[in-house]
Design a protein around this motif. Sequence first.
Motif, PDB file in Angstrom:
ATOM      1  N   GLY A 148      -9.185  -5.245  -3.638  1.00 60.61           N
ATOM      2  CA  GLY A 148      -8.066  -5.363  -2.702  1.00 60.61           C
ATOM      3  C   GLY A 148      -6.779  -4.686  -3.136  1.00 60.61           C
ATOM      4  O   GLY A 148      -6.568  -4.436  -4.325  1.00 60.61           O
ATOM      5  N   SER A 176      -5.678  -7.152  -6.267  1.00 63.10           N
ATOM      6  CA  SER A 176      -4.776  -6.264  -7.011  1.00 63.10           C
ATOM      7  C   SER A 176      -4.162  -7.056  -8.161  1.00 63.10           C
ATOM      8  O   SER A 176      -3.831  -8.235  -8.020  1.00 63.10           O
ATOM      9  CB  SER A 176      -3.673  -5.757  -6.083  1.00 63.10           C
ATOM     10  OG  SER A 176      -2.639  -5.188  -6.861  1.00 63.10           O
ATOM     11  N   GLU A 177      -3.991  -6.390  -9.293  1.00 68.35           N
ATOM     12  CA  GLU A 177      -3.385  -7.048 -10.458  1.00 68.35           C
ATOM     13  C   GLU A 177      -1.917  -7.417 -10.209  1.00 68.35           C
ATOM     14  O   GLU A 177      -1.326  -8.189 -10.962  1.00 68.35           O
ATOM     15  CB  GLU A 177      -3.524  -6.164 -11.707  1.00 68.35           C
ATOM     16  CG  GLU A 177      -2.876  -4.791 -11.633  1.00 68.35           C
ATOM     17  CD  GLU A 177      -3.754  -3.718 -10.970  1.00 68.35           C
ATOM     18  OE1 GLU A 177      -4.570  -4.059 -10.094  1.00 68.35           O
ATOM     19  OE2 GLU A 177      -3.593  -2.530 -11.335  1.00 68.35           O
ATOM     20  N   GLY A 226      -7.155   0.367  -0.457  1.00 67.57           N
ATOM     21  CA  GLY A 226      -6.152   0.918  -1.369  1.00 67.57           C
ATOM     22  C   GLY A 226      -5.839   2.345  -0.994  1.00 67.57           C
ATOM     23  O   GLY A 226      -6.078   2.774   0.140  1.00 67.57           O
ATOM     24  N   VAL A 234     -13.381   5.603  -6.333  1.00 65.18           N
ATOM     25  CA  VAL A 234     -14.274   4.446  -6.194  1.00 65.18           C
ATOM     26  C   VAL A 234     -15.587   4.884  -5.544  1.00 65.18           C
ATOM     27  O   VAL A 234     -16.675   4.501  -5.978  1.00 65.18           O
ATOM     28  CB  VAL A 234     -13.577   3.336  -5.367  1.00 65.18           C
ATOM     29  CG1 VAL A 234     -14.571   2.269  -4.913  1.00 65.18           C
ATOM     30  CG2 VAL A 234     -12.456   2.698  -6.185  1.00 65.18           C
ATOM     31  N   GLY A 250      -5.232   4.818   3.061  1.00 62.41           N
ATOM     32  CA  GLY A 250      -3.853   4.994   3.517  1.00 62.41           C
ATOM     33  C   GLY A 250      -3.743   5.746   4.826  1.00 62.41           C
ATOM     34  O   GLY A 250      -4.742   6.115   5.445  1.00 62.41           O
ATOM     35  N   GLY A 251      -2.507   5.965   5.249  1.00 63.02           N
ATOM     36  CA  GLY A 251      -2.298   6.661   6.509  1.00 63.02           C
ATOM     37  C   GLY A 251      -0.930   7.326   6.602  1.00 63.02           C
ATOM     38  O   GLY A 251      -0.062   7.129   5.731  1.00 63.02           O
ATOM     39  N   GLU A 384       2.020   9.729   2.514  1.00 64.68           N
ATOM     40  CA  GLU A 384       2.229   8.296   2.708  1.00 64.68           C
ATOM     41  C   GLU A 384       3.261   7.807   1.700  1.00 64.68           C
ATOM     42  O   GLU A 384       3.135   8.070   0.507  1.00 64.68           O
ATOM     43  CB  GLU A 384       0.917   7.524   2.516  1.00 64.68           C
ATOM     44  CG  GLU A 384       1.107   6.041   2.762  1.00 64.68           C
ATOM     45  CD  GLU A 384      -0.157   5.210   2.511  1.00 64.68           C
ATOM     46  OE1 GLU A 384      -0.752   5.334   1.428  1.00 64.68           O
ATOM     47  OE2 GLU A 384      -0.521   4.434   3.414  1.00 64.68           O
ATOM     48  N   LEU A 412      -5.653   7.020  10.207  1.00 62.52           N
ATOM     49  CA  LEU A 412      -5.840   5.565  10.272  1.00 62.52           C
ATOM     50  C   LEU A 412      -5.471   5.004  11.643  1.00 62.52           C
ATOM     51  O   LEU A 412      -6.272   4.350  12.291  1.00 62.52           O
ATOM     52  CB  LEU A 412      -5.029   4.870   9.168  1.00 62.52           C
ATOM     53  CG  LEU A 412      -5.344   3.380   8.991  1.00 62.52           C
ATOM     54  CD1 LEU A 412      -6.826   3.148   8.722  1.00 62.52           C
ATOM     55  CD2 LEU A 412      -4.514   2.777   7.871  1.00 62.52           C
TER      56      LEU A 412
HETATM   57  P1  NAD Z   1      -4.443   1.315  -5.206  1.00 62.54           P
HETATM   58  O1  NAD Z   1      -5.404   2.322  -4.728  1.00 62.54           O
HETATM   59  O2  NAD Z   1      -3.502   1.667  -6.292  1.00 62.54           O
HETATM   60  O3  NAD Z   1      -5.227   0.017  -5.731  1.00 62.54           O
HETATM   61  C1  NAD Z   1      -6.111  -0.709  -4.911  1.00 62.54           C
HETATM   62  C2  NAD Z   1      -7.056  -1.528  -5.766  1.00 62.54           C
HETATM   63  O4  NAD Z   1      -7.924  -0.650  -6.489  1.00 62.54           O
HETATM   64  C3  NAD Z   1      -6.381  -2.394  -6.813  1.00 62.54           C
HETATM   65  O5  NAD Z   1      -7.049  -3.628  -6.872  1.00 62.54           O
HETATM   66  C4  NAD Z   1      -6.600  -1.608  -8.103  1.00 62.54           C
HETATM   67  O6  NAD Z   1      -6.609  -2.403  -9.263  1.00 62.54           O
HETATM   68  C5  NAD Z   1      -7.962  -1.015  -7.854  1.00 62.54           C
HETATM   69  N1  NAD Z   1      -8.282   0.213  -8.598  1.00 62.54           N
HETATM   70  C6  NAD Z   1      -7.431   1.149  -9.053  1.00 62.54           C
HETATM   71  N2  NAD Z   1      -8.122   2.159  -9.651  1.00 62.54           N
HETATM   72  C7  NAD Z   1      -9.443   1.836  -9.550  1.00 62.54           C
HETATM   73  C8  NAD Z   1     -10.645   2.467  -9.986  1.00 62.54           C
HETATM   74  N3  NAD Z   1     -10.637   3.635 -10.612  1.00 62.54           N
HETATM   75  N4  NAD Z   1     -11.825   1.853  -9.713  1.00 62.54           N
HETATM   76  C9  NAD Z   1     -11.861   0.678  -9.055  1.00 62.54           C
HETATM   77  N5  NAD Z   1     -10.743   0.030  -8.645  1.00 62.54           N
HETATM   78  C10 NAD Z   1      -9.548   0.603  -8.888  1.00 62.54           C
HETATM   79  O7  NAD Z   1      -3.668   0.807  -3.902  1.00 62.54           O
HETATM   80  P2  NAD Z   1      -2.424  -0.193  -3.828  1.00 62.54           P
HETATM   81  O8  NAD Z   1      -1.230   0.502  -4.375  1.00 62.54           O
HETATM   82  O9  NAD Z   1      -2.819  -1.501  -4.391  1.00 62.54           O
HETATM   83  O10 NAD Z   1      -2.261  -0.401  -2.254  1.00 62.54           O
HETATM   84  C11 NAD Z   1      -1.531   0.444  -1.421  1.00 62.54           C
HETATM   85  C12 NAD Z   1      -2.445   1.373  -0.675  1.00 62.54           C
HETATM   86  O11 NAD Z   1      -3.429   0.624   0.055  1.00 62.54           O
HETATM   87  C13 NAD Z   1      -1.767   2.239   0.369  1.00 62.54           C
HETATM   88  O12 NAD Z   1      -2.258   3.540   0.284  1.00 62.54           O
HETATM   89  C14 NAD Z   1      -2.193   1.596   1.685  1.00 62.54           C
HETATM   90  O13 NAD Z   1      -2.157   2.467   2.783  1.00 62.54           O
HETATM   91  C15 NAD Z   1      -3.545   1.120   1.377  1.00 62.54           C
HETATM   92  N6  NAD Z   1      -3.968   0.049   2.290  1.00 62.54           N
HETATM   93  C16 NAD Z   1      -4.907   0.315   3.256  1.00 62.54           C
HETATM   94  C17 NAD Z   1      -5.289  -0.682   4.154  1.00 62.54           C
HETATM   95  C18 NAD Z   1      -6.315  -0.416   5.227  1.00 62.54           C
HETATM   96  O14 NAD Z   1      -6.876  -1.362   5.769  1.00 62.54           O
HETATM   97  N7  NAD Z   1      -6.596   0.821   5.581  1.00 62.54           N
HETATM   98  C19 NAD Z   1      -4.719  -1.953   4.054  1.00 62.54           C
HETATM   99  C20 NAD Z   1      -3.772  -2.183   3.058  1.00 62.54           C
HETATM  100  C21 NAD Z   1      -3.406  -1.173   2.185  1.00 62.54           C
END
Ligand code: NAD
Length: 487
Positions: A148, A176-177, A226, A234, A250-251, A384, A412
């Motif tokens: 998440g 998320s951490e 994410g 991932v 993202g979007g 974004e 998105l």
């Molecule tokens: P992020 O990609 O930095 O992290 C998301 C999750 O991935 C975290 O739990 C993180 O610990 C984990 N992660 C990081 N690197 C990883 C790896 N190599 N392998 C596995 N897991 C890993 O995103 P964020 O900063 O937490 O969230 C913001 C982003 O999320 C924005 O881009 C936003 O648009 C997107 N988002 C999308 C939706 C959707 O439904 N489309 C909803 C909410 C947020």
Amino acid sequence: MTLPIYQSFINGQPLANQNGERFDVVNPATGQVIYQVEQADESVMQAAVASAQQGFKTWSAMTGLERGRILNRAAAMLREQNDALAEIEMRDTGKPWQEASVVDVVTGADSVEYFGGQASSIVGESQQIGPDFFYTRREPLGVCAGIGAWNYPLQIACWKSAPALACGNSMIFKPSEETPLGAIKLAEIYHAAGVPAGVFNVVQGDYRVGQMLTSDPAIAKVSFTGEAKTGRTVMADASRTLKSVTMELGGKSPLIIFDDTNLEQAVSAAMLGNFYTQGEICTNGTRVFVQRKIYDAFLAQLVKRTENNIIAGAPENPNTNFGALISAGHRDLVMKYIDSAKAEGARLLVGGSKLQPAGCENGYFVAPTVFADCTDDMTIVREEIFGPVMAVLPFDTEEEVVQRANNTEYGLAAGIFTADITRAHRVIHQLEAGICWINSFGASPAEMPVGGYKLSGLGRENGREALAHYTQTKSVYVGLAPLEAPF
Ligand code: NAD
């Protein structure tokens, strides 16, 4: 003062790690560390997988009706505990109580309730082929992983686990951490509602824990929310063990405002789609295209309402409608985007600076910011930002705006405001986006499938469509006629 310490939640209870590693969780509105969490290590991960495999056996053997009844109990408990859960979300994310108390828990509970109702309706098909026939079974995948983001922590945990569990899977969820507590509370609620131990486990930690999930051969699927860049990593990691994936990324969504529309409604949509949750929403309409005839009037009303109606401050104050960004690092990133817009010639109308509201002087606030006269090549129009930065762009014709709206690697969401019903549908059908709104913005009910086109994602969450992403089809051919063989 000693801080509370939380652990991963495995097999119905907290589980300590063996290497002793911990991380701090900060309240973004104050900058203070509010608790610590143990990073899941190899021993925790092994326990999580073993218990999820065991949980899957019990859970998948239950009928859909039984699973649905338990999920409905969990939904009711989420609603009963709304305020306590909303407070956790407010402190972890920095978003206002005004939002967390009516949106975050409610939309999570809606999803659990919706999929609770769907659990007994998962059916296959049957077809006669001459004297023989075949039928299909929608079988669960097994152990699924959820990873998440931090903007809607509890809601994301619900949106991933509810369809997974409804279909009979077990799930190992990594929040998320930055916002780890909501998922533990959800696990406790599931458990208290009757979900067997191991069916919903929570592993805590950063990307290293995510990597353990994506590489584990015992895990059948990864549902990720994410950034697009992380999503690609991932997906690449998951491909090594051929896991199925759902990607919610993202979007840079367009919001298109035609000159025949109700101006006040259109300004409301632009503000909602840029400043709600301080702009930290994936579907935000951050490229606001306004038809030239109403461009000046639109900007005038937008500036007035942004200056007068937004109250940034302590999230727990019931009047606050604009909170803090998730971290100091994220605030600095958003400020860099603001600087780039200034340098590239966008016209700053309001905001553009950090904020230090009374009582929250050390929080990570950035003022709601509007740039006008933006052009398609500017950095803030292409990338974004995930913060309260709105780019307004004038346009002349329908054909032009469709082309410009689609001129992005993301897909998105999209919104359109017009009084012309024919144009509304005509334009929406041409937009490359998975979630679209006509004369509305941001609503995402549990019943409606959501997900992205292009680099914004793969698969869908919510709606009946999500069930297809948490089941696999088994075809069973039944011979009634004697089997013919040439041997
Ligand atoms: P992020 O990609 O930095 O992290 C998301 C999750 O991935 C975290 O739990 C993180 O610990 C984990 N992660 C990081 N690197 C990883 C790896 N190599 N392998 C596995 N897991 C890993 O995103 P964020 O900063 O937490 O969230 C913001 C982003 O999320 C924005 O881009 C936003 O648009 C997107 N988002 C999308 C939706 C959707 O439904 N489309 C909803 C909410 C947020």
